[in-house]
Design a protein around this motif. Structure first.
Motif, short mmCIF file in Angstrom:
data_model
loop_
_atom_site.label_atom_id
_atom_site.label_comp_id
_atom_site.label_asym_id
_atom_site.label_seq_id
_atom_site.Cartn_x
_atom_site.Cartn_y
_atom_site.Cartn_z
N ARG A 22 0.83 -1.21 0.00
CA ARG A 22 0.00 0.00 0.00
C ARG A 22 0.87 1.26 0.00
NH1 ARG A 22 -5.23 -0.91 -1.10
NH2 ARG A 22 -5.91 0.75 0.29
N GLN A 23 1.84 1.32 -0.88
CA GLN A 23 2.74 2.50 -0.99
C GLN A 23 3.31 2.91 0.37
OE1 GLN A 23 -0.66 3.06 -2.51
NE2 GLN A 23 0.23 1.75 -4.10
N GLY A 24 3.73 1.90 1.11
CA GLY A 24 4.38 2.19 2.39
C GLY A 24 3.42 2.37 3.56
N ARG A 25 2.11 2.23 3.29
CA ARG A 25 1.15 2.42 4.38
C ARG A 25 0.74 1.11 5.06
NH1 ARG A 25 -3.06 7.26 2.97
NH2 ARG A 25 -1.49 8.84 2.61
N GLY A 26 1.20 -0.01 4.55
CA GLY A 26 0.80 -1.30 5.14
C GLY A 26 1.16 -1.36 6.62
N ASN A 28 -4.96 -13.43 -1.60
CA ASN A 28 -6.19 -13.73 -0.86
C ASN A 28 -6.76 -12.51 -0.14
OD1 ASN A 28 -6.91 -16.53 -1.28
ND2 ASN A 28 -4.94 -17.03 -0.31
N MET A 29 -5.90 -11.60 0.35
CA MET A 29 -6.45 -10.44 1.06
C MET A 29 -7.34 -9.63 0.12
SD MET A 29 -4.66 -7.33 3.18
CE MET A 29 -4.08 -6.45 1.72
N HIS A 30 -6.85 -9.37 -1.09
CA HIS A 30 -7.66 -8.56 -2.00
C HIS A 30 -8.88 -9.34 -2.51
CE1 HIS A 30 -5.50 -4.74 -2.15
NE2 HIS A 30 -4.39 -5.46 -1.98
N ARG A 31 -8.73 -10.65 -2.69
CA ARG A 31 -9.91 -11.45 -3.07
C ARG A 31 -10.99 -11.37 -1.98
NH1 ARG A 31 -8.19 -16.73 -6.36
NH2 ARG A 31 -6.20 -16.02 -7.22
N LYS A 32 -10.53 -11.43 -0.73
CA LYS A 32 -11.50 -11.35 0.37
C LYS A 32 -12.14 -9.97 0.44
CE LYS A 32 -10.01 -14.78 3.77
NZ LYS A 32 -9.54 -14.95 5.17
N ASP A 92 -0.07 -7.54 -0.53
CA ASP A 92 -0.75 -6.46 -1.23
C ASP A 92 -0.65 -6.73 -2.73
OD1 ASP A 92 -2.06 -4.13 -1.83
OD2 ASP A 92 -0.27 -2.88 -1.64
N ASP A 93 -1.33 -7.79 -3.14
CA ASP A 93 -1.27 -8.28 -4.52
C ASP A 93 -2.73 -8.41 -4.96
OD1 ASP A 93 -1.47 -10.01 -6.67
OD2 ASP A 93 -0.09 -11.51 -5.87
#
Lengths: 331, 331
Positions: free
Chosen positions: A213-217, B195-199, B190-191
């Motif tokens: 997330r552009q360094g925000r993760g 799975n995070m984005h699929r969820k 962050d892909d």
């Protein structure tokens, strides 16, 4: 006018008793819907739908609490959802008077579905400062309470926060290592600038891997959504949730929770990041602001005070969240 | 070999007793961390960090449960996280043998933070069919249990689902009107295809207003994330959560919950939508599939059976969610 320690103690004892009774009313009404009631009760229940029954319970419990308070303390002010709806001046409900701020049922959706995360919330403030908080979640057998100068408690015997020998510092890389609590809310507009999308972006920033997330993760340890702002605050005071970030609640949702959180040593400020979020002063919460960011009680580490760790966490959250768009009519 | 009703009843009583004892062990270890223990215990606690202590408790409780089971039923198979890690054949752990499938501590992150949503989970299956489930959440005083043919129960006295006179049908416009339960999980890449984005995409579809998200908006009544797959399932069996959708769990996370859910009248199938999601058969869950979609017990409406309402809800969820990417080594 100031309250003496003894006077405040009496008000506290009264508030705790009231919370116990009101919670029992919620549980009794829930049991009726489970089908444990008498034949006539069952017929009454079957005639109406769950939402109407819950509205009825909500109103009954508020009337009970309001009646008891005005009988015992006729000079005090009473604020609840009803007062808000009927009031003309909507910007401030809590002023310097001795004021009771009550939500007879928080977690209404949970209560409709009989998911146990619902509660009654009773706050008492004076000079705009929350002094007493009582939160009773009767299905969970959990009663949270606090009184200024007398500590915050679970079930009247377990001091809050739970872990206190010593109270753990905030994690060094917070929000990593933290449980982050948030709610999806009722504003579900599919508009990139609406509150749902503002929240989601913020949640994903908090959740994503470090570097994402552009360094925000923020790689938080876990994300929780319980459906009750009041219980979110109670669990932050317990130290069980590390961070709660939310917009849209009203005074009655948070008055008791703020009292308990502050008495336990937690910090609460605004959800919306100021422009200079790395350096701006961290302002005291305004109860009626509808925007909240709460951090659990924290002890010192080898390198910083507990308060410094909390403030560092506030800034790390601000860096990852979008402004929410909640205001007050008339404000 | 088949178990007689009496034999199964004995195993059930044994499992309930085991669940109570194991839950108490979890609570005792938690109280130690709260600082309620003796001086020596406190020193022991302060020497180690919370995560190590929790790992130790996890292993102690699994060893206790495994020991008790193998002592009482030496011919039965035991499956837990440890068995999986050490096993060579990872595709199926539960076969036709009488098998105990145990998670000594589900909701580990919650337990580390002392957020009350943690539990022990004990499932017993035979011929690959879950027959007995026991879930004990000791901080909540909630014991869920079921035995094939004997019903599902909260605290041994309250039958599940809670609302049963009558059991409400699924909402006409489900998922609207439903509480949707989901977890963010550990895969936080962050892909866009992770799975995070699929969820997240799936969660937002379920949450958004009707008409939003290109017609996928589900406007669920609420979204909840508790951080325990096992308790998610227990609350679906209770009828308190309407829908639970998740990928990535293992057998020991769900074995007991599936037994309790099915005995209460709930439905459980796969999280991943088949190609023809409006018409494909709704297959029975495979315990080891790592992909789950559970629907609460439902009664009939004027126009459909309870089962038809559940299946309609399954299809409405499938229409709104993305496939999740969880597989098994060796499968």
């Amino acid at each position: 006018m100031e309250f003496s320690r003894e006077e405040l103690g009496d008000i506290y004892a009264f508030a705790v008793e009231l919370g116990k009774q009101a919670g029992q009313m919620l549980l009794d009404a829930a049991k009726l819907r489970m089908g444990d009631g008498s034949k006539e009760e069952k017929e009454h229940v079957q005639k109406e739908n769950a939402v109407d029954l819950v509205t009825e319970t909500d109103e009954d419990v508020e009337a009970f609490i309001k009646g008891r308070i005005l009988e015992k303390y006729p000079s005090h002010k009473f604020v609840g959802e009803e007062s808000y709806s009927k009031g003309t001046r909507r910007d401030y409900l809590i002023d310097d008077s001795p004021t009771w701020c009550v939500d007879p049922l928080d977690g209404t959706v949970n209560y409709i579905h009989l998911f146990p995360m619902f509660c009654v919330s009773i706050g008492f403030s004076h000079n705009s400062k929350p002094l007493i908080g009582v939160i009773h979640a009767p299905f969970l057998n959990q009663l949270f309470s606090s009184c200024s100068g007398r500590g915050a408690w679970l079930n009247e015997t377990q001091p809050l926060p739970l872990i206190r020998n010593p109270i753990p510092p905030m994690p060094e890389k917070a929000p990593s290592g933290c449980i982050f609590s948030c709610e999806w809310g009722k504003d579900r507009r599919d508009d990139p600038n609406g509150n749902m999308h503002r929240k989601i972006e913020s949640f994903v920033n908090m959740a994503a891997e470090i570097g994402g997330r552009q360094g925000r993760g923020g790689m938080v340890h876990g994300i929780r959504s319980l459906g009750s702002a009041t219980l979110d605050l109670a669990y932050v005071a317990m130290g069980s949730l590390d961070i709660w970030w939310e917009g849209g609640c009203w005074e009655w949702d948070v008055a008791a929770g703020i009292a308990i959180l502050q008495e336990s040593g937690g910090l609460i400020t605004t959800a919306n990041p100021p422009e200079e979020c790395a350096t701006a002063p961290i302002e005291e919460v305004r109860i009626g602001s509808r925007l909240y960011l709460a951090i659990r009680p924290a002890g010192p580490s080898a390198t910083e005070t507990g308060r410094a760790g909390q403030e560092r966490t506030v800034r790390e959250v601000w860096r990852r969240v979008r402004n929410l768009d909640y205001s007050r009519p008339g404000a």
